[in-house]
Design an enzyme around this catalytic site. Structure first.
Site, PDB file in Angstrom:
ATOM      1  CG  ASP A  19     -87.280 -30.976  22.288  1.00 12.99           C
ATOM      2  OD1 ASP A  19     -87.355 -32.455  23.274  1.00 12.99           O
ATOM      3  OD2 ASP A  19     -86.819 -31.622  21.226  1.00 12.99           O
ATOM      4  CG  ASP A 113     -88.975 -35.597  24.006  1.00 14.50           C
ATOM      5  OD1 ASP A 113     -89.972 -35.600  23.032  1.00 14.50           O
ATOM      6  OD2 ASP A 113     -87.936 -34.895  24.248  1.00 14.50           O
ATOM      7  CD  GLU A 114     -91.094 -32.499  20.656  1.00 14.65           C
ATOM      8  OE1 GLU A 114     -90.017 -32.237  19.956  1.00 14.65           O
ATOM      9  OE2 GLU A 114     -92.133 -31.839  19.851  1.00 14.65           O
TER      10      GLU A 114
HETATM   11 MG   LIG Z   1     -86.295 -34.085  22.526  1.00 14.54          MG
END
Ligand SMILES: [Mg+2]
Length: 392
Positions: A19, A113-114
């Site tokens: 993340d 973003d993960e």
């Molecule tokens: Mg993040």
């Protein structure tokens, strides 16, 4: 057996979760290095703007995502407000995908973003999960300049909770057999399926931690609150979680999905959710000069079973009102009666350059004007993929 021994033995299943730390705010610093260490927030400007992401320096003032910009500037008068830069986020995302494609046999990017990677098969080459995590952290940083937090565990839920509690720039390994002990002290709300509303019913009873969900003293009230879900909630609280990593990405697609605070079964709500995703994704297509040949609707039910339905458009499209009937049809075919859903997603794939003359000129101009308005006034921030999850 020491912790190190446990982490070095072969795991029957190994999931690595990554993340990016405050991705949108960190991206702003990449674009302008003079912002490093300063209170930076990405979002729409006052009076109606919303904060999409805040740097850690801004968070020290209490600024966080989903907060009205007016409130954020009141808490932190020196806050540096940056408008969202979607092409930059997309470029960084693609660079990170290239890294994970190279490192891992199977990766699922659950938002911009993960990601989750199934690293079970990599143990022969990387017997130490911490070394593998460090390798991934370094590779992602080298490719993008973004720092991320990485967690390795036997399942997705524990990996995600572990990463959330080790931000920023963290690296954590939860070895097999230690999941229940790791989760025991974590706050209730860290567990998927326990949103603010459920927490508000549990906290007056005196329950605060995930471990307390397993205490038999609470059987009666917990059964009342969770009903048939209690068994499943307790399995998660023990760290038992078999949800697979699903490589749901075609080579070229745009997608967005969200997990609801409460499981939902009403069709109008699901339709409204997907309609919003479609509006944002179609705008992305137009801004990139692309059109989509097909759409895939994804639903995950309360028991984590995933179903998908794919439909082709009669020809490639990028104007959402024209695309919606096909998406709606796919959703209607997918929904099962009296089923509760915890997640809905939409992907647009078979992307091609938008053919010239896809619209008549007048209509194209009107759409461009609308896109410019949405971008300028920041309402795009609210619908931006993965925004509400970006803040950690
Ligand atoms: Mg993040």
């Amino acid at each position: 057996m020491t912790c190190d021994d446990a982490s070095m033995m072969r795991w029957s299943r190994q999931i690595l979760f990554g993340d990016v730390d405050a991705m949108f705010a960190s991206a702003a610093v990449l674009a302008d290095p003079s912002l490093a260490g300063k209170p930076v927030a990405v979002g729409g400007s006052s009076p109606r703007g919303i904060i999409a992401a805040a740097s850690y320096a801004a968070r020290a003032f209490g600024v966080h995502s989903a907060m009205p910009t007016g409130e954020a500037t009141r808490l932190c008068p020196q806050l540096i407000l940056i408008p969202p830069d979607r092409p930059l986020y997309r470029r960084l995302h693609e660079q990170m995908q290239a890294v994970t494609d190279q490192l891992f046999p199977l990766t699922e990017w659950s938002s911009i973003d993960e990601f989750y990677a199934d690293t079970t098969q990599l143990q022969t080459r990387y017997p130490d999960p911490r070394s593998l995590g460090q390798l991934a952290k370094d590779a992602l940083y080298d490719a993008t300049g973004l720092r991320c937090t990485i967690a390795v565990a036997t399942g997705k839920t524990v990996a995600k909770i572990a990463a959330d509690s080790h931000k920023p720039d963290g690296l954590v390994v939860v070895p097999p057999g230690t999941e229940e002990a790791f989760l025991a002290q974590r706050p209730l709300r860290a567990l998927p399926g326990i949103g603010p509303k459920t927490a508000a019913r549990l906290e007056p009873l005196g329950l605060k931690t995930i471990g307390e969900l397993l205490d038999q003293r609470w059987d009666q009230p917990l059964r009342h609150i969770f009903g048939a879900r209690l068994h499943w909630v307790r399995e998660l609280a023990r760290g038992i979680d078999h949800e697979p990593v699903v490589a749901d990405r075609e080579s070229k697609s745009l997608s967005h999905e969200t997990t609801f605070e409460q499981d939902r079964h009403d069709r109008p709500f699901l339709e409204q959710t997907l309609r919003g995703f479609l509006r944002d994704l179609a705008r992305d297509l137009r801004q990139e000069g692309l059109a989509a040949g097909s759409c895939t609707v994804k639903l995950k039910n309360a028991r984590f079973a995933i179903t998908t339905k794919q439909h082709r458009f009669s020809h490639p499209l990028n104007y959402d009102p024209d695309m919606w009937p096909t998406v709606q049809q796919a959703l209607r075919e997918l929904i099962r009666p009296s089923t509760e859903y915890r997640l809905a997603g939409l992907a647009l794939s078979s992307l091609t350059p938008a053919p010239p003359g896809l619209f008549d000129q007048k209509r194209t101009k009107a759409i461009q004007a609308m896109d410019a308005l949405i971008t300028k006034h920041g309402s795009s921030v609210i619908g931006l993929g993965g925004v509400s999850q970006d803040d950690e």
